[in-house]
Design a protein around this motif. Structure first.
Motif, PDB file in Angstrom:
ATOM      1  N   GLU A  39       0.820  -1.209   0.000  1.00  0.00           N
ATOM      2  CA  GLU A  39       0.000   0.000   0.000  1.00  0.00           C
ATOM      3  C   GLU A  39       0.856   1.262   0.000  1.00  0.00           C
ATOM      4  O   GLU A  39       2.042   1.217   0.319  1.00  0.00           O
ATOM      5  CB  GLU A  39      -0.928  -0.007   1.229  1.00  0.00           C
ATOM      6  CG  GLU A  39      -2.212  -0.787   1.004  1.00  0.00           C
ATOM      7  CD  GLU A  39      -3.036  -0.232  -0.162  1.00  0.00           C
ATOM      8  OE1 GLU A  39      -2.841   0.938  -0.540  1.00  0.00           O
ATOM      9  OE2 GLU A  39      -3.873  -0.986  -0.699  1.00  0.00           O
ATOM     10  N   THR A  40       0.219   2.384  -0.345  1.00  0.00           N
ATOM     11  CA  THR A  40       0.969   3.634  -0.433  1.00  0.00           C
ATOM     12  C   THR A  40       0.791   4.510   0.808  1.00  0.00           C
ATOM     13  O   THR A  40       1.505   5.486   0.972  1.00  0.00           O
ATOM     14  CB  THR A  40       0.511   4.458  -1.647  1.00  0.00           C
ATOM     15  OG1 THR A  40      -0.911   4.592  -1.591  1.00  0.00           O
ATOM     16  CG2 THR A  40       0.886   3.774  -2.950  1.00  0.00           C
ATOM     17  N   SER A  41      -0.205   4.194   1.653  1.00  0.00           N
ATOM     18  CA  SER A  41      -0.379   5.012   2.865  1.00  0.00           C
ATOM     19  C   SER A  41      -0.980   4.155   3.973  1.00  0.00           C
ATOM     20  O   SER A  41      -1.658   3.159   3.706  1.00  0.00           O
ATOM     21  CB  SER A  41      -1.301   6.204   2.585  1.00  0.00           C
ATOM     22  OG  SER A  41      -2.619   5.759   2.324  1.00  0.00           O
ATOM     23  N   ASN A  44      -4.739   3.984   3.748  1.00  0.00           N
ATOM     24  CA  ASN A  44      -5.287   2.926   2.895  1.00  0.00           C
ATOM     25  C   ASN A  44      -5.357   1.592   3.638  1.00  0.00           C
ATOM     26  O   ASN A  44      -6.344   0.867   3.524  1.00  0.00           O
ATOM     27  CB  ASN A  44      -4.424   2.744   1.646  1.00  0.00           C
ATOM     28  CG  ASN A  44      -4.772   3.737   0.555  1.00  0.00           C
ATOM     29  OD1 ASN A  44      -5.523   4.675   0.790  1.00  0.00           O
ATOM     30  ND2 ASN A  44      -4.231   3.532  -0.632  1.00  0.00           N
TER      31      ASN A  44
ATOM     32  N   LEU B  58      -7.229   7.165  -3.783  1.00  0.00           N
ATOM     33  CA  LEU B  58      -6.639   6.312  -2.740  1.00  0.00           C
ATOM     34  C   LEU B  58      -5.167   6.029  -2.979  1.00  0.00           C
ATOM     35  O   LEU B  58      -4.454   5.668  -2.058  1.00  0.00           O
ATOM     36  CB  LEU B  58      -7.380   4.981  -2.672  1.00  0.00           C
ATOM     37  CG  LEU B  58      -8.704   4.939  -1.913  1.00  0.00           C
ATOM     38  CD1 LEU B  58      -9.215   3.519  -1.864  1.00  0.00           C
ATOM     39  CD2 LEU B  58      -8.557   5.480  -0.513  1.00  0.00           C
ATOM     40  N   GLU B  59      -4.720   6.155  -4.225  1.00  0.00           N
ATOM     41  CA  GLU B  59      -3.322   5.836  -4.486  1.00  0.00           C
ATOM     42  C   GLU B  59      -2.386   6.978  -4.117  1.00  0.00           C
ATOM     43  O   GLU B  59      -1.172   6.845  -4.186  1.00  0.00           O
ATOM     44  CB  GLU B  59      -3.122   5.439  -5.958  1.00  0.00           C
ATOM     45  CG  GLU B  59      -3.712   4.066  -6.287  1.00  0.00           C
ATOM     46  CD  GLU B  59      -3.395   3.018  -5.215  1.00  0.00           C
ATOM     47  OE1 GLU B  59      -2.202   2.817  -4.917  1.00  0.00           O
ATOM     48  OE2 GLU B  59      -4.338   2.430  -4.660  1.00  0.00           O
ATOM     49  N   ASN B  60      -2.948   8.106  -3.734  1.00  0.00           N
ATOM     50  CA  ASN B  60      -2.095   9.232  -3.369  1.00  0.00           C
ATOM     51  C   ASN B  60      -1.296   8.899  -2.105  1.00  0.00           C
ATOM     52  O   ASN B  60      -1.874   8.697  -1.042  1.00  0.00           O
ATOM     53  CB  ASN B  60      -2.967  10.471  -3.137  1.00  0.00           C
ATOM     54  CG  ASN B  60      -2.139  11.734  -3.089  1.00  0.00           C
ATOM     55  OD1 ASN B  60      -1.072  11.740  -2.475  1.00  0.00           O
ATOM     56  ND2 ASN B  60      -2.608  12.773  -3.735  1.00  0.00           N
ATOM     57  N   PRO B  61       0.056   8.850  -2.209  1.00  0.00           N
ATOM     58  CA  PRO B  61       0.845   8.462  -1.039  1.00  0.00           C
ATOM     59  C   PRO B  61       0.811   9.512   0.071  1.00  0.00           C
ATOM     60  O   PRO B  61       1.279   9.271   1.174  1.00  0.00           O
ATOM     61  CB  PRO B  61       2.262   8.299  -1.592  1.00  0.00           C
ATOM     62  CG  PRO B  61       2.300   9.117  -2.824  1.00  0.00           C
ATOM     63  CD  PRO B  61       0.899   9.115  -3.390  1.00  0.00           C
ATOM     64  N   ASN B  62       0.230  10.673  -0.231  1.00  0.00           N
ATOM     65  CA  ASN B  62       0.208  11.738   0.767  1.00  0.00           C
ATOM     66  C   ASN B  62      -1.052  11.750   1.627  1.00  0.00           C
ATOM     67  O   ASN B  62      -1.305  12.714   2.326  1.00  0.00           O
ATOM     68  CB  ASN B  62       0.363  13.099   0.081  1.00  0.00           C
ATOM     69  CG  ASN B  62       1.757  13.263  -0.473  1.00  0.00           C
ATOM     70  OD1 ASN B  62       2.714  13.340   0.281  1.00  0.00           O
ATOM     71  ND2 ASN B  62       1.886  13.268  -1.792  1.00  0.00           N
ATOM     72  N   ARG B  63      -1.847  10.668   1.560  1.00  0.00           N
ATOM     73  CA  ARG B  63      -3.068  10.662   2.369  1.00  0.00           C
ATOM     74  C   ARG B  63      -2.785  10.842   3.855  1.00  0.00           C
ATOM     75  O   ARG B  63      -3.523  11.528   4.550  1.00  0.00           O
ATOM     76  CB  ARG B  63      -3.838   9.352   2.160  1.00  0.00           C
ATOM     77  CG  ARG B  63      -4.735   9.362   0.953  1.00  0.00           C
ATOM     78  CD  ARG B  63      -5.646   8.150   0.964  1.00  0.00           C
ATOM     79  NE  ARG B  63      -6.695   8.267   1.955  1.00  0.00           N
ATOM     80  CZ  ARG B  63      -7.329   7.221   2.488  1.00  0.00           C
ATOM     81  NH1 ARG B  63      -7.010   6.014   2.147  1.00  0.00           N
ATOM     82  NH2 ARG B  63      -8.287   7.407   3.370  1.00  0.00           N
ATOM     83  N   ASP B  64      -1.711  10.201   4.361  1.00  0.00           N
ATOM     84  CA  ASP B  64      -1.419  10.324   5.797  1.00  0.00           C
ATOM     85  C   ASP B  64      -1.093  11.768   6.160  1.00  0.00           C
ATOM     86  O   ASP B  64      -1.504  12.265   7.201  1.00  0.00           O
ATOM     87  CB  ASP B  64      -0.253   9.411   6.180  1.00  0.00           C
ATOM     88  CG  ASP B  64      -0.624   7.928   6.067  1.00  0.00           C
ATOM     89  OD1 ASP B  64      -1.803   7.608   6.262  1.00  0.00           O
ATOM     90  OD2 ASP B  64       0.262   7.118   5.776  1.00  0.00           O
TER      91      ASP B  64
END
Lengths: 409, 199
Positions: A39-41, A44, B58-64
């Motif tokens: 996963e990327t985050s 997620n 959802l694939e955006n790695p910057n969600r956190d």
């Protein structure tokens, strides 16, 4: 027949136990086909676990606690029936910050107390002169990284919320942000510290284990209702992961494990930056004339020191830090929810049955062991500790209120 | 007092996908829609737009990082709760399947958010479908090229016309229970390995 389980993970060295369980056949030996999804985050991982796309996940230890306290988007209750190792993080600072710190006060690399003192002097001087505040990156608010960085700063006399600034960045972007001067340092899991050193962006000044020895980091997170409805599968999974942890912990397997994690399906990084966390070597220090301090065998411990046992005292320590930094209000109900998120009872019942030495207590006084000792276990001898905090403080889970009170500003 | 439609912020580094969502929302009468394609300086941009709803892939790695910004913004009395409706598992499931997530300001009426998210979900799905179709079209083009090349090779080596070459190819595929394109591909590949480009 095989039971298929989907597991979310982030590309970090401490996902090793899950990955080796699949790759070395420990999962299939127990009738489990692991479908590992990178996963990327963490958001997620959390969301997909909550809605059932993942049955299990590699999770930051405070994540399931935060979820059960209602601090995250879903009502789904999560449990952590197993930890995925001890340690595995480090603090990396830019070459420039390192030079500035050393100019303030020479210090031994990987000595958290001395490094903290040097940083504190630099920060205070900077504040006096009105310089821009230093920025440190962490990966998530509810992470071991955020809480250990804040603990280290505070115990060194630095106020994490006013003397410096803490920003959130995804792990793979840390090294580039450091190299570009967007941040001055970061606290992140491996291999992203070693990646930063390899790219010439900075140096590792402290490992998580030098801040708090034998400290918790990632856990196996599952939905509570799933665990109840699929007890047999969960038990098989715990046995498989335990065997995998055992394999990961053996020194003769480290090179093979590093190669396995390096695959583009998993960490997609060269084995050379993955190995340091496994064998305890620290990259870069010999280049700056400190070869003597360049070994930390406890950098990441996947197995020894009861590394997969989900201590409720670990859950409560994370909870105490959530209270400390204002994420949640302290009540006895909240403390109970946090403590009960970790499930040593499940771990013990499954693993004692296959003659694995398991601690007989659910909690321990953290910071009490200054050296390794043999402790009461359900069968063979079990070795614990040292588990000290770098500032010599003690966390007694039975005196939670007093600990929280003592950390108020 | 008439209620204003909520302001929507779309965070998507994929510019074409962001614009089809924007178009959909505009068509549904939303006038206050902003798209951010670039993550640099995102905190300031969010603060400037004060969105009621944030739609993000959802694939955006910057969600956190974004979630922590929302948490910080709660500290400045601008509460943002996350996701649509905690109890609506089905909606969350379809959002996650589509690859989209939404964050909404506390107290916003559920049905308003729902219509925005439904729009985003259907546009995300439409976009994936489009991408898949494009991919397939691209694949089909490639396939035709390979088959043409293989036909050329057969015409040359056997001295036959195009129709016969195709028949031979089809027969080989049927005999081997394989797809024509696979047979063609191995033919072209072996010709290349043997140094005969079939030209």
């Amino acid at each position: 027949m095989m039971t298929e389980l989907s597991a979310g993970f982030l590309p970090l060295t401490d996902s090793a136990i899950l990955i080796a369980a699949k790759e070395r056949g420990f999962a299939s030996d127990e009738g489990i086909a692991l479908n590992l999804v990178r996963e990327t985050s963490w958001a997620n991982v959390r969301d997909k676990l909550a809605v059932g796309q993942f049955e299990i996940a590699h999770a930051l230890a405070p994540m399931p606690i935060a979820a059960n306290l209602g601090l995250t988007p879903f009502d789904t209750r999560l449990i952590a029936p197993m930890a995925l190792g001890l340690g595995g993080n480090a603090i990396t600072v830019s070459n420039r910050l390192l030079a500035d710190m050393r100019q303030q006060q020479p210090f031994t690399m990987l000595n958290a107390r001395e490094a903290g003192a040097a940083l504190a002097r630099l920060v205070k001087a900077g504040l006096t002169e009105g310089r821009k505040r230093l920025q440190f990156g962490v990966v998530h608010p509810f992470s071991g990284h955020n809480f250990e960085l804040r603990y280290w700063l505070s115990a060194s006399g630095i106020l994490p919320e006013s003397d410096i600034e803490i920003v959130i960045l995804p792990p793979p972007l840390m090294a580039d942000a450091l190299a570009a001067g967007q941040i001055d340092g970061y606290c992140v899991g491996e291999p992203w510290n070693s990646v930063g050193v390899t790219r010439g962006a900075g140096q590792i000044i402290a490992t998580k284990s030098s801040i708090w020895a034998s400290s918790p980091e990632k856990v196996l997170a599952v939905r509570e209702d799933w665990a109840e409805e699929n007890a047999a599968t969960l038990h098989a999974l715990l046995r498989a992961l335990y065997r995998s942890a055992e394999w990961c912990g053996q020194a003769e397997n480290h090179a093979a494990l590093a190669d396995m994690l390096a695959s583009h399906h998993y960490l997609a990084q060269p084995a050379g930056v993955i190995l340091p966390a496994l064998d305890g070597s620290i990259l870069g220090l010999s280049d700056i004339g400190e070869p003597g301090s360049a070994a930390r065998p406890d950098f990441f411990q996947p197995h020894s020191r009861a590394a997969t046992f989900p201590w409720q005292s670990h859950a409560l320590w994370f909870y105490s830090q959530m209270v400390r930094w204002g994420y949640v209000e302290h009540t006895s109900d909240h403390a109970r929810i946090a403590r009960q998120t970790f499930r040593p009872d499940i771990y013990r019942s499954v693993l004692a049955a296959i003659d694995v030495p398991v601690p007989s207590a659910n909690s321990k006084v953290e910071g009490a062991l200054s050296r390794t000792i043999a402790v009461g276990a359900s069968s063979r001898a079990l070795y614990l500790g040292p588990d000290g905090f770098f500032d010599g403080a003690i966390f007694d889970p039975d005196r939670l209120d007093a600990y929280i009170e003592s950390q108020k500003p | 007092m008439t209620e204003r439609l909520p302001s929507v912020l779309i965070i998507d580094e994929n510019t074409s996908r962001a614009s089809i969502i924007e178009a959909g929302l505009s068509a549904a009468g939303h006038t206050r829609v902003t798209v951010i394609n670039e993550m640099h300086g995102i905190a300031a941009k969010i603060a400037r737009h004060e969105p009621d709803v944030i739609v993000i892939d959802l694939e955006n790695p910057n969600r956190d990082m974004l979630e922590s910004i929302f948490q910080l913004s709660r500290a400045v009395k601008r509460p943002i709760a996350m996701f649509v409706d905690r109890s609506d598992t089905e909606a969350m499931q379809s959002a996650i399947d589509a690859g989209v997530s939404a964050y909404v300001v506390d107290g916003l009426r559920q049905e308003r958010v729902k219509s925005i998210l439904d729009m985003a979900i259907s546009r995300f799905n439409a976009f994936s479908r489009l991408e898949r179709e494009l991919e397939e079209a691209r694949g089909a083009l490639e396939e035709r090229k390979v088959i043409d090349q293989a036909k050329g090779l057969i015409m040359k080596s056997r001295g036959v016309d195009e129709a016969t070459a195709y028949k031979l190819l089809r027969k080989a595929a049927m005999n081997g229970n394989r797809k024509i394109v696979d047979v063609a591909e191995s033919l072209v590949m072996s010709a290349r390995l043997l140094g005969d480009e079939g030209k």
